[in-house]
Each structure stands twice: as C-alpha cells, then as structure tokens.
Design a protein around this motif. Structure first.
Motif, mmCIF file in Angstrom:
data_model
loop_
_atom_site.group_PDB
_atom_site.id
_atom_site.type_symbol
_atom_site.label_atom_id
_atom_site.label_comp_id
_atom_site.label_asym_id
_atom_site.label_seq_id
_atom_site.Cartn_x
_atom_site.Cartn_y
_atom_site.Cartn_z
ATOM 1 N N SER A 1 -5.246 8.667 -1.202
ATOM 2 C CA SER A 1 -4.709 8.721 -2.557
ATOM 3 C C SER A 1 -5.776 9.131 -3.563
ATOM 4 C CB SER A 1 -4.108 7.365 -2.944
ATOM 5 O OG SER A 1 -2.954 7.100 -2.160
ATOM 6 N N LEU A 2 -7.009 8.722 -3.335
ATOM 7 C CA LEU A 2 -8.096 9.174 -4.200
ATOM 8 C C LEU A 2 -8.301 10.677 -4.069
ATOM 9 C CD1 LEU A 2 -10.696 6.321 -3.650
ATOM 10 C CD2 LEU A 2 -9.539 6.853 -5.799
ATOM 11 N N HIS B 1 0.791 7.930 -6.118
ATOM 12 C CA HIS B 1 0.633 8.441 -4.753
ATOM 13 C C HIS B 1 0.457 7.303 -3.757
ATOM 14 C CE1 HIS B 1 -1.413 10.298 -1.275
ATOM 15 N NE2 HIS B 1 -0.722 11.378 -1.601
ATOM 16 N N TYR B 2 -0.341 6.294 -4.115
ATOM 17 C CA TYR B 2 -0.605 5.199 -3.184
ATOM 18 C C TYR B 2 0.670 4.430 -2.860
ATOM 19 C CZ TYR B 2 -2.720 1.161 -0.983
ATOM 20 O OH TYR B 2 -3.032 0.183 -0.079
ATOM 21 N N LEU B 3 1.437 4.093 -3.889
ATOM 22 C CA LEU B 3 2.648 3.308 -3.661
ATOM 23 C C LEU B 3 3.690 4.115 -2.899
ATOM 24 C CD1 LEU B 3 2.989 1.451 -7.075
ATOM 25 C CD2 LEU B 3 2.199 0.516 -4.892
ATOM 26 N N ALA B 4 3.712 5.426 -3.102
ATOM 27 C CA ALA B 4 4.702 6.263 -2.421
ATOM 28 C C ALA B 4 4.329 6.555 -0.977
ATOM 29 C CB ALA B 4 4.867 7.578 -3.177
ATOM 30 N N ASN B 5 3.039 6.566 -0.668
ATOM 31 C CA ASN B 5 2.617 7.055 0.647
ATOM 32 C C ASN B 5 1.789 6.092 1.482
ATOM 33 O OD1 ASN B 5 3.332 10.134 0.486
ATOM 34 N ND2 ASN B 5 2.382 9.637 -1.477
ATOM 35 N N LEU C 1 2.966 -5.413 -0.800
ATOM 36 C CA LEU C 1 3.502 -4.442 0.158
ATOM 37 C C LEU C 1 2.772 -4.538 1.494
ATOM 38 C CD1 LEU C 1 3.999 -1.173 -1.957
ATOM 39 C CD2 LEU C 1 5.774 -2.716 -1.104
ATOM 40 N N ILE C 2 1.449 -4.655 1.428
ATOM 41 C CA ILE C 2 0.655 -4.738 2.659
ATOM 42 C C ILE C 2 0.944 -6.039 3.403
ATOM 43 C CG2 ILE C 2 -1.694 -4.897 3.564
ATOM 44 C CD1 ILE C 2 -2.552 -2.993 1.332
#
Length: 218
Positions: A26-27, A77-81, A119-120
């Motif tokens: 994501s970064l 991006h992080y939350l989506a992927n 989520l994790i």
C-alpha cells in the motif's frame, strides 16, 4: 520477574501478524499515485511499526498537507486490498488462546487504526481473545505508542481489569519505550521487524512462541 501477569498487552504488526507485505504494498501504491520515487522493500520495512504520520514526515520529508493526502491514499488501498493479507505468526494464536482460557485479560495496543487492526484479528479468528482493542485514532492524534498503551490501560480500568502487574509484548523499541513511559515492563519478540538492539530495555527477549508462553503463563 513477578508472575503471573495480571493483564497482558500485545502489539499487532510484527508481533501477532506478519503485516509488512500488505503495508509495503500500500505504501508503494501511495508513492506511485503521488508521482514520487518508490523506496526499496528494505526501506519500506522501516515504516512498519512507527506511527505512519511520523514516517511521512521523517522518512519521506512530507509536510502536513502532503501527509494528509498520502494517508488518505494509503488507507483506501490498504483497507481495500490488504486487510486480510496479514498471516498470523506460527504459534501465536495458541498463546493468545491459552492466555484467554487462563482468565488473564488481553489488550491489543497498536499504532494501526482500530478498524484496520480489527480486520486482521477477525481474519485470524483472534478477536474473541481480546477484552480491549486500542489503536490510533482516525485523525492520528493518538498514534504514538505511549499514548496507545495509555488508552489501553484506561480501557482496562473501565472494565475493572486487574492492573497490579501488567506487561507489554512487542517487536520494536517503540513498544518497549511506550510501555516504559506508562510504567509497564516489556517482553521483546525476535520474529518481528526490529533489530536486536531494540530489545535492550526489555525485561526479556524471546525467539519462539513457546518461549513467550513460558514467560506469560509460567
């Protein structure tokens, strides 16, 4: 070392879950989206652990406006992927389960936002073991590890957990220093993203989940 511990706080990234691949992906997306050079994977791993706004400032030289824009792109991006792309380290699930079964209250204390952390935990079927989940606030005002740990302790107080002998478990000096700032000892895990020198002020350093279990549930 006094034992058993009355309550236990756990870091997430590098301690419970191997979240570096999702974070660095994501970064990388964020840097590309902003038209900036993408750091190497080794350089990006240094971003795993510290509050992300600090890294935007200290590692990428971003000003507050640029940091806010970068944060929005990164989080989307992080939350989506990447929310489900953080495997749990071998043996850690069992340690958390046994702590829970022993009746010792568990808290998550992470610089990751609470929703992303949840989520994790949900993906790893670990949420059931935690009485408290403390992470960074959505505006990142609460993101320093000492503040996240202080909030976890506050939430423990609200549920009347026994705070007579707490301990923090983490993989970076941020965890050790943040615990010390709250008067709490720390146990350092070697399988995460830190270097050996980061364990210097911890009361113990462990290389396996079995060693960790022995210290937490003697």
């Amino acid at each position: 070392m006094k034992a058993p511990w009355s309550c236990i706080l756990f870091d997430l990234d590098g301690t419970i879950a191997d979240s570096a691949p999702g974070i660095t992906a994501s970064l990388g997306f964020m840097f590309e989206k902003l038209g900036r050079p993408v750091p190497s994977q080794e350089e990006l791993r240094a971003w795993v652990g510290p509050p992300i706004l600090d890294s935007f400032r200290d590692l990428a030289g971003m000003n507050p406006v640029e940091s806010a824009q970068a944060l929005a792109i990164y989080r989307q991006h992080y939350l989506a992927n990447s929310g489900n792309g953080s495997p749990i380290y071998p043996g850690v699930s069992g340690v958390l389960r046994q702590i829970h079964e022993a009746g010792v209250p568990l808290a998550l204390a992470t610089s990751k936002p609470e929703f992303a952390a949840s989520l994790i935990l949900d993906h790893g079927n670990l949420t059931q073991y935690f009485r408290v989940i403390s992470g960074s606030s959505i505006d990142e005002i609460r993101s320093a590890k000492k503040d996240v740990i202080a909030e976890a302790i506050n939430r423990f107080t609200m549920i009347e957990a026994d705070l007579s002998n707490p301990v923090m478990v983490g993989d970076r000096f941020y965890d050790v220093e943040g615990a010390e700032a709250n008067g709490i000892p720390a146990i350092y895990v070697e399988w995460g993203y830190g270097s050996p020198a980061e364990s210097e002020d911890a009361i113990a350093s462990v290389g396996t989940s079995a060693e960790l279990k022995t210290l937490l549930l003697p």
